[in-house]
Design a protein around this motif. Sequence first.
Motif, short mmCIF file in Angstrom:
data_model
loop_
_atom_site.label_atom_id
_atom_site.label_comp_id
_atom_site.label_asym_id
_atom_site.label_seq_id
_atom_site.Cartn_x
_atom_site.Cartn_y
_atom_site.Cartn_z
N THR A 1 0.87 -1.17 0.00
CA THR A 1 0.00 0.00 0.00
C THR A 1 0.90 1.22 0.00
O THR A 1 1.84 1.31 0.81
CB THR A 1 -0.91 0.02 1.24
OG1 THR A 1 -1.72 -1.15 1.24
CG2 THR A 1 -1.78 1.26 1.26
N VAL B 1 -7.65 3.82 4.81
CA VAL B 1 -7.02 3.43 3.55
C VAL B 1 -6.78 1.93 3.60
O VAL B 1 -6.01 1.43 4.42
CB VAL B 1 -5.69 4.18 3.33
CG1 VAL B 1 -5.00 3.68 2.07
CG2 VAL B 1 -5.94 5.69 3.24
N CYS C 1 -3.88 -0.24 -1.74
CA CYS C 1 -4.28 1.02 -2.38
C CYS C 1 -3.06 1.79 -2.86
O CYS C 1 -1.96 1.64 -2.33
CB CYS C 1 -5.09 1.89 -1.42
SG CYS C 1 -6.77 1.31 -1.14
N ARG C 2 -3.29 2.64 -3.85
CA ARG C 2 -2.30 3.60 -4.32
C ARG C 2 -2.92 4.99 -4.20
O ARG C 2 -3.86 5.32 -4.93
CB ARG C 2 -1.89 3.33 -5.77
CG ARG C 2 -1.34 1.95 -6.03
CD ARG C 2 0.03 1.75 -5.38
NE ARG C 2 0.66 0.51 -5.81
CZ ARG C 2 0.47 -0.66 -5.22
NH1 ARG C 2 -0.35 -0.75 -4.16
NH2 ARG C 2 1.08 -1.75 -5.66
N ILE C 3 -2.42 5.77 -3.26
CA ILE C 3 -2.95 7.10 -2.99
C ILE C 3 -1.91 8.12 -3.44
O ILE C 3 -0.76 8.07 -3.02
CB ILE C 3 -3.25 7.29 -1.49
CG1 ILE C 3 -4.11 6.12 -0.95
CG2 ILE C 3 -3.91 8.63 -1.24
CD1 ILE C 3 -5.48 6.02 -1.54
N ILE D 1 -11.84 3.95 2.11
CA ILE D 1 -11.30 3.53 0.82
C ILE D 1 -11.01 2.04 0.90
O ILE D 1 -10.15 1.60 1.66
CB ILE D 1 -10.01 4.30 0.47
CG1 ILE D 1 -10.22 5.82 0.62
CG2 ILE D 1 -9.54 3.95 -0.93
CD1 ILE D 1 -11.24 6.42 -0.31
N HIS E 1 -7.37 -2.19 -2.93
CA HIS E 1 -6.97 -2.17 -4.34
C HIS E 1 -7.41 -0.91 -5.09
O HIS E 1 -7.40 -0.90 -6.32
CB HIS E 1 -7.54 -3.40 -5.08
CG HIS E 1 -7.25 -4.71 -4.44
ND1 HIS E 1 -6.03 -5.35 -4.54
CD2 HIS E 1 -8.03 -5.52 -3.66
CE1 HIS E 1 -6.07 -6.49 -3.87
NE2 HIS E 1 -7.26 -6.61 -3.33
N CYS E 2 -7.79 0.14 -4.39
CA CYS E 2 -8.22 1.37 -5.07
C CYS E 2 -7.02 2.22 -5.46
O CYS E 2 -5.95 2.16 -4.85
CB CYS E 2 -9.15 2.18 -4.17
SG CYS E 2 -10.77 1.43 -3.95
N VAL E 3 -7.23 3.05 -6.49
CA VAL E 3 -6.23 4.02 -6.93
C VAL E 3 -6.87 5.39 -6.87
O VAL E 3 -7.90 5.65 -7.50
CB VAL E 3 -5.75 3.73 -8.37
CG1 VAL E 3 -4.80 4.82 -8.83
CG2 VAL E 3 -5.09 2.37 -8.45
N GLN F 1 -14.00 -1.43 -3.63
CA GLN F 1 -12.70 -2.01 -3.97
C GLN F 1 -12.48 -2.01 -5.48
O GLN F 1 -13.40 -2.11 -6.27
CB GLN F 1 -12.60 -3.42 -3.43
CG GLN F 1 -13.62 -4.39 -3.98
CD GLN F 1 -13.60 -5.71 -3.23
OE1 GLN F 1 -13.16 -5.78 -2.09
NE2 GLN F 1 -14.07 -6.77 -3.88
N TRP F 2 -11.21 -1.85 -5.86
CA TRP F 2 -10.72 -1.83 -7.25
C TRP F 2 -11.10 -0.59 -8.04
O TRP F 2 -10.79 -0.50 -9.22
CB TRP F 2 -11.19 -3.09 -8.03
CG TRP F 2 -10.68 -4.38 -7.49
CD1 TRP F 2 -11.38 -5.26 -6.72
CD2 TRP F 2 -9.37 -4.93 -7.66
NE1 TRP F 2 -10.59 -6.34 -6.41
CE2 TRP F 2 -9.35 -6.17 -6.98
CE3 TRP F 2 -8.22 -4.50 -8.33
CZ2 TRP F 2 -8.23 -6.98 -6.94
CZ3 TRP F 2 -7.10 -5.32 -8.29
CH2 TRP F 2 -7.11 -6.54 -7.60
N ARG G 1 -10.87 3.21 -9.48
CA ARG G 1 -9.88 4.25 -9.73
C ARG G 1 -10.57 5.60 -9.74
O ARG G 1 -11.65 5.76 -10.33
CB ARG G 1 -9.20 4.05 -11.09
CG ARG G 1 -8.44 2.74 -11.24
CD ARG G 1 -7.83 2.66 -12.65
NE ARG G 1 -8.85 2.80 -13.67
CZ ARG G 1 -8.67 3.38 -14.86
NH1 ARG G 1 -7.50 3.91 -15.18
NH2 ARG G 1 -9.65 3.44 -15.74
#
Length: 262
Positions: free
Chosen positions: A107, A121, A125-127, A139, A142-144, A159-160, A162
């Motif tokens: 993450t 978070v 995730c990629r924040i 959040i 696996h969210c972006v 989840q997932w 973007r």
Amino acid sequence: MADALIHPTAVIEPGATIGTGVRIGPFCVVGPRVRLDDGVELKSHVVVSGDTSIGEETTVFPFASIGEVPQDLKFRGEDVRLEIGARNRIREYVTMNPGTAGGGGLTRVGDDGLFMASSHVGHDCRIGDRVILANSVAIAGHCVLEDDVIVGGLSGVHQWVRIGRGAMIGAVTMVTADVIPYGLVQGPRGHLDGLNLVGLRRRGASRADIAALRDLLGALGRGSFRDAARQRADGSVTTMERDVLDFILGPSDRSFLAPRPE
């Protein structure tokens, strides 16, 4: 631990790496695989665990839990990480989880974010940079969230999903599909509700930029987002239009939030 100021009630486990000028307040717990870069401050009652790094001059407020195992029933103790960038403000009761083996094991949180009280978070995730999560935002895994995203209070992101750069999610909104860059989404089950004009103006977008994005949004609303994006992708477009087109044509198997049907 050069020049670090550590309260006598704090527990710093052997193996932790503490940078210059770090401040650790009362009753904090720092695990053996944690790295706190220069100037980090843990106010009090903060738990930082796991293989977690926190970038310089980030401040973590009381009762936050950073780096504890992900909320994923498939997790079996794999070697996973949480990386948090510089100059973030992580407020009370925030939770941030590391990755999972099924999501790449990492993450990552960027720089200069504001994570308000009780926001979460999830794993993998990629924040991006300058992201704002208001109070009690959740959040999922696996969210972006790309740079400059703002999510209003009590909102959830499936989840997932973007969310493209510069987008804004209104309060009390459930986001179940991808959100294009610079979009504005609001409603109990979110719909794309135009452009994030406030954010665009803060970024210095010109009237011509905004007019071009409005025209693109109109074209997207007349059919399939991907078909419309492909038709425009080879033409002459502005930089902000290109952000939207690249996002739509990027790797994702989710649909996109669209304007509310009239």
